[in-house]
Write a protein that holds these residues in place. Sequence first.
Motif, PDB file in Angstrom:
ATOM      1  N   LYS A 123      -5.879 -16.133  -5.094  1.00  0.00           N
ATOM      2  CA  LYS A 123      -5.340 -14.750  -5.219  1.00  0.00           C
ATOM      3  C   LYS A 123      -4.190 -14.589  -4.253  1.00  0.00           C
ATOM      4  CE  LYS A 123      -8.255 -11.364  -5.044  1.00  0.00           C
ATOM      5  NZ  LYS A 123      -7.739 -10.297  -5.993  1.00  0.00           N
TER       6      LYS A 123
ATOM      7  N   ARG B 213      -4.641 -13.482  -1.451  1.00  0.00           N
ATOM      8  CA  ARG B 213      -5.407 -12.301  -0.720  1.00  0.00           C
ATOM      9  C   ARG B 213      -5.331 -12.614   1.010  1.00  0.00           C
ATOM     10  NH1 ARG B 213      -9.690  -8.865  -2.712  1.00  0.00           N
ATOM     11  NH2 ARG B 213     -11.154  -8.434  -1.270  1.00  0.00           N
TER      12      ARG B 213
ATOM     13  N   SER C   2     -11.760  -8.809  -7.275  1.00  0.00           N
ATOM     14  CA  SER C   2     -11.052  -8.727  -8.685  1.00  0.00           C
ATOM     15  C   SER C   2     -10.177  -9.960  -9.138  1.00  0.00           C
ATOM     16  CB  SER C   2     -10.198  -7.282  -8.521  1.00  0.00           C
ATOM     17  OG  SER C   2      -9.461  -7.542  -7.497  1.00  0.00           O
TER      18      SER C   2
ATOM     19  N   ASN D 144      -7.354 -10.905  -9.895  1.00  0.00           N
ATOM     20  CA  ASN D 144      -5.894 -10.792  -9.869  1.00  0.00           C
ATOM     21  C   ASN D 144      -5.180 -11.225  -8.834  1.00  0.00           C
ATOM     22  OD1 ASN D 144      -7.382  -8.267  -8.978  1.00  0.00           O
ATOM     23  ND2 ASN D 144      -5.483  -8.083  -7.973  1.00  0.00           N
TER      24      ASN D 144
ATOM     25  N   SER E 195      -5.890  -4.682 -10.918  1.00  0.00           N
ATOM     26  CA  SER E 195      -7.007  -5.266 -11.321  1.00  0.00           C
ATOM     27  C   SER E 195      -7.261  -5.682 -12.810  1.00  0.00           C
ATOM     28  CB  SER E 195      -8.463  -4.703 -10.742  1.00  0.00           C
ATOM     29  OG  SER E 195      -8.266  -4.302  -9.487  1.00  0.00           O
TER      30      SER E 195
ATOM     31  N   HIS F 170      -1.872  -1.639  -3.520  1.00  0.00           N
ATOM     32  CA  HIS F 170      -2.871  -2.437  -4.452  1.00  0.00           C
ATOM     33  C   HIS F 170      -2.144  -1.663  -5.391  1.00  0.00           C
ATOM     34  CE1 HIS F 170      -6.125  -3.993  -2.620  1.00  0.00           C
ATOM     35  NE2 HIS F 170      -6.539  -4.413  -3.494  1.00  0.00           N
TER      36      HIS F 170
HETATM   37 MG    MG Z   1      -9.342  -6.260  -5.831  1.00  0.00          MG
END
Ligand code: MG
Length: 370
Positions: free
Chosen positions: A80, A82, A167, A169, A175, A260
């Motif tokens: 991701k 992330r 999520s 994405n 998302s 986001h």
């Molecule tokens: Mg998320």
Amino acid sequence: MTPVPVAAEKNTKNAAEQTCNLMDTILRKVDPQQPDAAVIRQAADILRAGGLVAFPTETVYGLGGNGLDPEACRSIYLAKGRPSDNPLILHISQLSELRPIVREISQTAQVLMEAFWPGPLTLIFPKTDIVPDAATGGLDTVAVRFPSHPVAMALIRAAGLPIAAPSANLSGKPSPTRAAHVAMDLDGKIGMILDGGAAEWGLESTIVDVSVTPPMILRPGAITKEMMEPLVGKVDVDPAILQKPEEGMQPKAPGMKYTHYAPKAEVYLVRGEQTCEIINRLAKKEQEMGRKVGVLATDERRRGYEADIVLSVGSRNCLEEVGANLFWALREFDRLSIDTVYAETFPIDGEGMAIMNRLQKSAGYRWIEE
Ligand code: MG
Ligand code: AMP
């Protein structure tokens, strides 16, 4: 059925998104109500072997990995992009799976679980030692959800593990509410995508910290303050969630501090009686400068706009529909290469709070008021 490699809209990816496409991602369609047991077994095998599977839930598509395996958790962050301080939610498929991962279940938690599980509600508990730091970003609490989607339930049950599933994405993108959105972001980076059609709620779960009194909403979602208060008394809302991060307040859910839900376009929020007139005037100016303009509209006003693209997210009288279509609309604007989006806005109570939280983030808190 033979596995079908995903080939969705690769040409819309930028260079950064095209890096590290290391594997063939298997895409399998599943009946959202009665998923094929063989497909679920195949997906569960991937999870048990430490791989990643994207699957539909009633909120948005999740990117699942073994929540008790630090390596699998790390692959989720990697796929991701992330930030590692943004903890994951562990998903369970029966209440007996909760005990081993949490140290304490408060009375408030018990009441909320009975009322809203399975469903779009995530609760924060003190964690036990079997939950790795890689899942919680080093926190001593863990977020847990029991989803109601039949595919999610069947998959978690077949894997026999708590499944970490943020999520599905790329970090920072809206998302995914459809399998094609997942493919656009993660094709080539994960083992499998289960396509169970469009997500029902379309916004991520409500997150409630039940380790504090009164309980506090850390992220608004389909289960609202108004729905919980008759059952558990006063419920606080983290004041940071409707404010600009620069205003100095740190949100209590680490992930809420990140920008986001943002499409590539610049998004502006517009409120008031004159919404149509304001948007049409601004849209004309933008178009004169050669920019492509989109409007995120509602059924009631959609015919009043003059822009390159007008997308309605539903009726102002049905905020559930608006929530379900919001991320789809933001992604459509990207797909259609829109430069500027003007968005209608909604009241911030009830279901409107979740919608306005996501919309404000997608707009970087830019409001137009006249
Ligand atoms: Mg998320
Ligand atoms: P996502 O999985 O992408 O829906 O994001 C999960 C959200 O849950 C993020 O905003 C996280 O910061 C939040 N979260 C996960 N675990 C915790 C925790 N232990 N305490 C507070 N927030 C959490």
